[in-house]
Write a protein that holds these residues in place. Structure first.
Motif, mmCIF file in Angstrom:
data_model
loop_
_atom_site.group_PDB
_atom_site.id
_atom_site.type_symbol
_atom_site.label_atom_id
_atom_site.label_comp_id
_atom_site.label_asym_id
_atom_site.label_seq_id
_atom_site.Cartn_x
_atom_site.Cartn_y
_atom_site.Cartn_z
ATOM 1 N N ILE A 37 0.849 -1.204 0.000
ATOM 2 C CA ILE A 37 0.000 0.000 0.000
ATOM 3 C C ILE A 37 0.880 1.250 0.000
ATOM 4 N N HIS A 38 2.081 1.092 0.540
ATOM 5 C CA HIS A 38 3.078 2.161 0.406
ATOM 6 C C HIS A 38 3.893 1.874 -0.846
ATOM 7 N N GLY A 39 3.793 2.778 -1.785
ATOM 8 C CA GLY A 39 4.331 2.518 -3.123
ATOM 9 C C GLY A 39 5.824 2.249 -3.159
ATOM 10 N N ASN A 40 6.545 2.756 -2.171
ATOM 11 C CA ASN A 40 7.993 2.507 -2.192
ATOM 12 C C ASN A 40 8.401 1.334 -1.283
ATOM 13 N N GLU A 41 7.447 0.406 -1.101
ATOM 14 C CA GLU A 41 7.726 -0.819 -0.338
ATOM 15 C C GLU A 41 7.354 -1.984 -1.244
ATOM 16 N N GLN A 42 8.147 -2.146 -2.305
ATOM 17 C CA GLN A 42 7.695 -2.952 -3.437
ATOM 18 C C GLN A 42 7.973 -4.450 -3.372
ATOM 19 N N GLY B 47 7.541 7.645 -3.443
ATOM 20 C CA GLY B 47 6.524 6.730 -3.962
ATOM 21 C C GLY B 47 5.561 6.190 -2.924
ATOM 22 N N ARG B 48 5.754 6.563 -1.660
ATOM 23 C CA ARG B 48 4.915 6.000 -0.602
ATOM 24 C C ARG B 48 3.429 6.305 -0.802
ATOM 25 N N PHE B 49 3.157 7.495 -1.298
ATOM 26 C CA PHE B 49 1.784 8.004 -1.263
ATOM 27 C C PHE B 49 1.015 7.711 -2.556
ATOM 28 N N HIS C 207 1.177 -6.495 3.191
ATOM 29 C CA HIS C 207 2.633 -6.653 3.055
ATOM 30 C C HIS C 207 3.322 -5.298 2.888
ATOM 31 N N HIS C 208 4.154 -4.956 3.862
ATOM 32 C CA HIS C 208 4.867 -3.674 3.891
ATOM 33 C C HIS C 208 6.372 -3.885 3.915
ATOM 34 N N GLU C 209 7.074 -2.745 3.962
ATOM 35 C CA GLU C 209 8.505 -2.755 4.243
ATOM 36 C C GLU C 209 8.792 -1.767 5.368
ATOM 37 N N GLN C 210 9.858 -2.057 6.115
ATOM 38 C CA GLN C 210 10.300 -1.159 7.193
ATOM 39 C C GLN C 210 11.743 -0.727 6.909
HETATM 40 ZN ZN LIG Z 1 4.384 0.502 4.881
#
Ligand SMILES: [Zn+2]
Length: 860
Positions: free
Chosen positions: A134-139, A211-213, A250-253
């Motif tokens: 959902i956060h575009g820069n967590e691909q 790209g997050r938004f 599914h995200h990234e940290q």
């Molecule tokens: Zn995220």
């Protein structure tokens, strides 16, 4: 000990650092149907070699659906702002596909306590929504969806057959297509053939806003509840159409972390979420642990993230009878990055995401009956709990702002909350609710818990740390009068017809023949009045606003008009009366306004229409500073308000452009929270002195005061501990964290005669505070039109120290600077675009800032 997978990377460097073929990711000892295209056949590169772009991702999902129609069905949920399709793959066994609609109907009946008992859970598949990035820069999530799609379509054998028989999988490859496209373009264009792993490289450092938004720079992972954005609206429609039992997010940290899966911090679970939810989350966690152990990946749980705010993708399901699971993979933020844990490759991050998608499916298959049972129980217990609730219903509505009222109805209906009309006029909680234009939400319905979370105020918390906001009482956010009804008030006869769609509201010209040769009036209370005003100004119509109240004869009686009423004199126009009539008629209809056609300017009391108390309203020419240093979320909220809701254009100026542009063509300049060190302060100051209206929100207020633009005095919070105290090292995070203002609701007392309060009728206006900007009231008694009393907290958590400083502080201060005005707004009137109760304040600053008396803002 080093992560085994990293160690493997060092042993087989070539294999790890360059492109990976599918064997790197897929479970061994599975055979695959050769007729199913592999990702590379369609996207032209290996998974993880580049970041897949959205168009290629969609092409692959289409190819999968075309090659395996017996297992896979592709649906388009809708389109994003940039017109990218939001696709959803529905994957299940061939036998289930044949009766998919029957399965769906039966499944959603588990959430209906009136029907759920009739179903035999033993024979029902479990529904799992696998959602990505959902956060575009967590691909890594989205890129893993290529593998999931391939595996689920192509794998052969008993194991996959069993899985597909027992599950319906809703594979959502990209929660945020526009952000994904922005980010994939960035990292791919900076990728070197010989991968550069230096974190300083441009590849790993995106330009603003990143790209997050989504398109409007919003965090879509806060939008599941307000559902302001098309992406959320389309997704929610399908969510409720299928009511999944599990939804993965599914995200990234941060790049130096490992992998996180829920459960999160136990003390921060929303108290409305039943304990069984976290129990099932933990049971599923055992599968993630086992699968990650098998590939040697490090992970952690329970120490971070939480399930408190229902606007997040991993928490919204928890209040809808499902289990939301947050996954957070350490981000390579590009193709290969040096981290505290060694080299982190993009393929490795994808592998972890794919592996936990598989562990989710395995857990879901094995725990199937327990999850289905939980979904049924969640809703039956909601009915038994609500039956004994002392609050029987909520009533809300603002007869002066029908558009805002129905937009709240729309939010409720979107979440499948039952809403009814109000049959008789009632009074409750100090408010009068008219049957026309008020609505009732009885609590005795399946969405009882969600209703509570949207209507209730919160003051008690188990923990003082929050991952996100601490409260979101929706009627306060919308600025709508509302009240609780107890059993005595909620008697038969109160409730009207059930709503099946958002009620239509109409606008038009009223009075006499409709056409006036003298003047037209409309009130400023309606939500879309500013949009109407701009529409008229754009058509060249000359308008004034009432700075005094007045009363006119109307329909044989009299009618009062409030501050801010818009007056359009017919003879003062450059367009003929007929044309004006057409323009006003259309404007009234487009904006749901009642426009009064007058034949006389002589009033019964107050100011006649020719009085100087009617002030000319200049057409706004707006610019907003954007770019590096500016809070993209805050700027995006302004962009969205003006563009999407109000049809008002604004120029977005980078600081460098501001410094060289001719600013004479703008009369309003917006600066939201941010760091403006690059801005030419002298130029800004002289632009205000020459008559500009500078609108500052949140930290921009601090910046301006520190740089001699405007004159306000900031208040400081007292330190929670004095230097003589000695505390434990490990306790620091808790003590420091508690001093954050994560987001709470404060009631500001408004001077309803001030131009910045035009359109408001309630004396106390709910504003949302998620910052530490506190202002002393102005020495000029007229310059603080919004201020906090000594008990301003309406809902949410705030430390004692912060509560003390906000008491008796200013919400809004107007400064006169030369011929211009600086409007300091300490809080965020546009919070996440669902704080419609603040929109009028912000738009008043744009339209009427210039009209504020110089003497009412002077402090020298
Ligand atoms: Zn995220």
């Amino acid at each position: 000990m080093k992560n085994l997978a990293f160690v493997l990377c060092f042993l087989f460097t070539a294999d790890c650092l360059s492109a990976q073929d599918l064997n790197y990711y897929l479970p061994d000892s599975v055979t695959y149907n050769p007729a199913i295209p592999k990702p590379k056949d369609i996207i032209f590169h290996e998974v993880g070699e580049y970041h897949v772009t959205h168009d290629r991702l969609v092409n692959y999902m289409k190819a999968i659906a075309a090659a395996a129609p017996e297992r896979v069905k592709l649906e388009t949920m809708g389109f994003t702002y940039e017109q990218r399709p939001q696709v959803l793959l529905i994957i299940t066994s061939p036998a289930n596909q044949k009766k998919l609609e029957e399965i769906r109907k039966q499944h959603i009946q588990l959430t209906d306590p009136a029907k759920s008992a009739a179903h035999n859970i033993a024979n029902m598949p479990i529904v799992i929504w696998i959602g990505h990035s959902i956060h575009g820069n967590e691909q890594s999530g989205t890129n893993a969806s290529l593998l999931s799609a391939y595996y689920l379509a192509a794998a052969q054998g008993k194991q996959i057959d069993e899985l597909l028989e027992n599950t319906v999988i809703l594979l959502d490859p990209s929660f945020n297509p526009d952000g994904m496209q922005r980010f994939s373009t960035w990292v791919n264009q900076h990728r070197s053939k010989n991968l550069v792993s230096d974190p300083n490289d441009r590849e790993y450092n995106e330009v603003w806003p990143g790209g997050r938004f989504n398109h409007y720079w919003f965090d879509l992972n806060r939008d599941w509840l307000p559902a302001v954005h098309v992406e959320s609206q389309h997704r929610l429609k399908w969510f409720h159409q299928w009511k999944p039992n599990i939804l993965t997010d599914h995200h990234e940290q941060g790049s130096n972390a490992t992998f996180f899966f829920q459960p999160g911090v136990p003390s921060r679970v929303n108290p409305l979420t039943p304990a069984k939810n976290q129990e099932l989350t933990a049971k599923l966690g055992k599968f993630h642990a086992a699968f990650l152990d098998r590939i040697g990946s490090l992970y952690f749980t329970k120490e971070a993230y939480d399930d408190f705010y229902y606007g997040k993708g991993s928490t919204y399901p928890d209040i809808n009878g499902a289990i939301g699971i947050l996954f957070e993979q350490a981000s390579s933020r590009g193709h290969l990055q040096e981290t505290a844990n060694g080299l982190l490759s993009f393929p490795f991050t994808i592998k972890n995401q794919f592996t936990t998608a598989l562990s989710t499916l395995e857990g879901a298959k094995i725990l199937r009956k327990e999850f289905l049972q939980w979904q049924r129980d969640f809703y039956t217990t909601a009915m038994t709990e609500s039956a004994v609730s002392p609050v029987k219903a909520f009533v809300f509505g603002d007869e002066n702002d029908r558009a805002k009222t129905v937009s709240f109805v729309e939010v409720l209906l979107r979440h499948q909350i039952e809403v009814y009309g109000l049959k008789t006029n009632i009074s409750s909680g100090g408010n009068d609710f008219k049957s026309s234009g008020s609505f009732v939400v009885p609590v005795n319905q399946p969405q009882y818990r969600l209703i509570r979370s949207m209507f209730e105020k919160n003051f008690e918390y188990k923990d003082s740390l929050f991952y996100d906001i601490t409260t979101w009482t929706m009627p306060l956010a919308f600025g709508l009068p509302y009240a609780e009804l107890n059993a005595a008030q909620f008697k038969t006869g109160v409730i009207g017809d059930k709503l099946f769609e958002v009620p239509a509201i109409k606008g038009g010209i009223i009075g006499g023949t409709g056409k006036s040769d003298y003047a037209y009036l409309f009130e400023w209370d309606e939500f879309y009045a500013p949009r109407a005003l701009y529409e008229l100004q754009k058509a060249g119509v000359f308008v004034k606003t009432a700075t005094n109240i007045f009363e006119i004869p109307w329909n044989g009686a009299s009618r009062n008009f409030d501050y801010g009423t818009i007056m359009i004199p017919v003879k003062a126009q450059t367009i003929p009366a007929d044309k004006l009539f057409t323009v006003i008629t259309e404007t009234a209809q487009n904006n749901y306004l009642e426009v009064f056609a007058l034949q006389s300017g002589n009033v019964l009391s107050g100011s006649d229409l020719g009085s100087s108390k009617f002030a000319v309203v200049e057409k706004p020419a707006i610019a907003m500073i954007t770019g590096a240093g500016v809070n993209a979320l805050d700027a995006g909220e302004v962009w969205h308000l003006l563009d999407q809701r109000m049809n008002i254009p604004a120029t977005h100026l980078e600081p460098a452009m501001f410094n060289r542009a001719n600013m004479d063509k703008y009369n309003a300049l917006i600066m939201v929270g941010g760091n403006y060190n690059e801005l030419n302060k002298e130029k800004l100051k002289s632009w205000v002195q020459q008559g500009g209206t500078l609108i500052l929100t949140e930290e921009a207020v601090t910046w301006a005061s520190q740089n001699g633009i405007g004159t306000i005095t900031l208040k400081k919070t007292k330190a929670p501990i004095d230097s003589t105290q000695k505390l434990t090292y490990t306790g620091r995070a808790q003590v420091d964290g508690a001093q954050q203002v994560s987001g709470a609701i404060f009631g500001a007392e408004a001077d309803l005669t001030h131009p910045l309060a035009y359109g408001y009728n309630q004396k106390t206006i709910s504003l949302f505070k998620a910052n530490k900007v506190f202002m002393e009231k102005s020495k000029n008694p007229y310059a603080t039109p919004f201020y906090y009393s000594d008990k301003p907290l309406q809902s949410g958590w705030v430390s004692k120290e912060n509560a003390d400083v906000i008491k008796n502080s200013a919400g809004v201060i107007v400064n006169t600077v030369g011929s211009g005005r600086v409007i300091n707004i300490a809080d965020n009137p546009n919070f996440r675009a669902f704080w419609l109760g603040g929109s009028k304040l912000f738009l008043n600053a744009i339209f009427f800032g210039k009209n504020i008396d110089a003497a009412s803002g002077r402090t020298d």
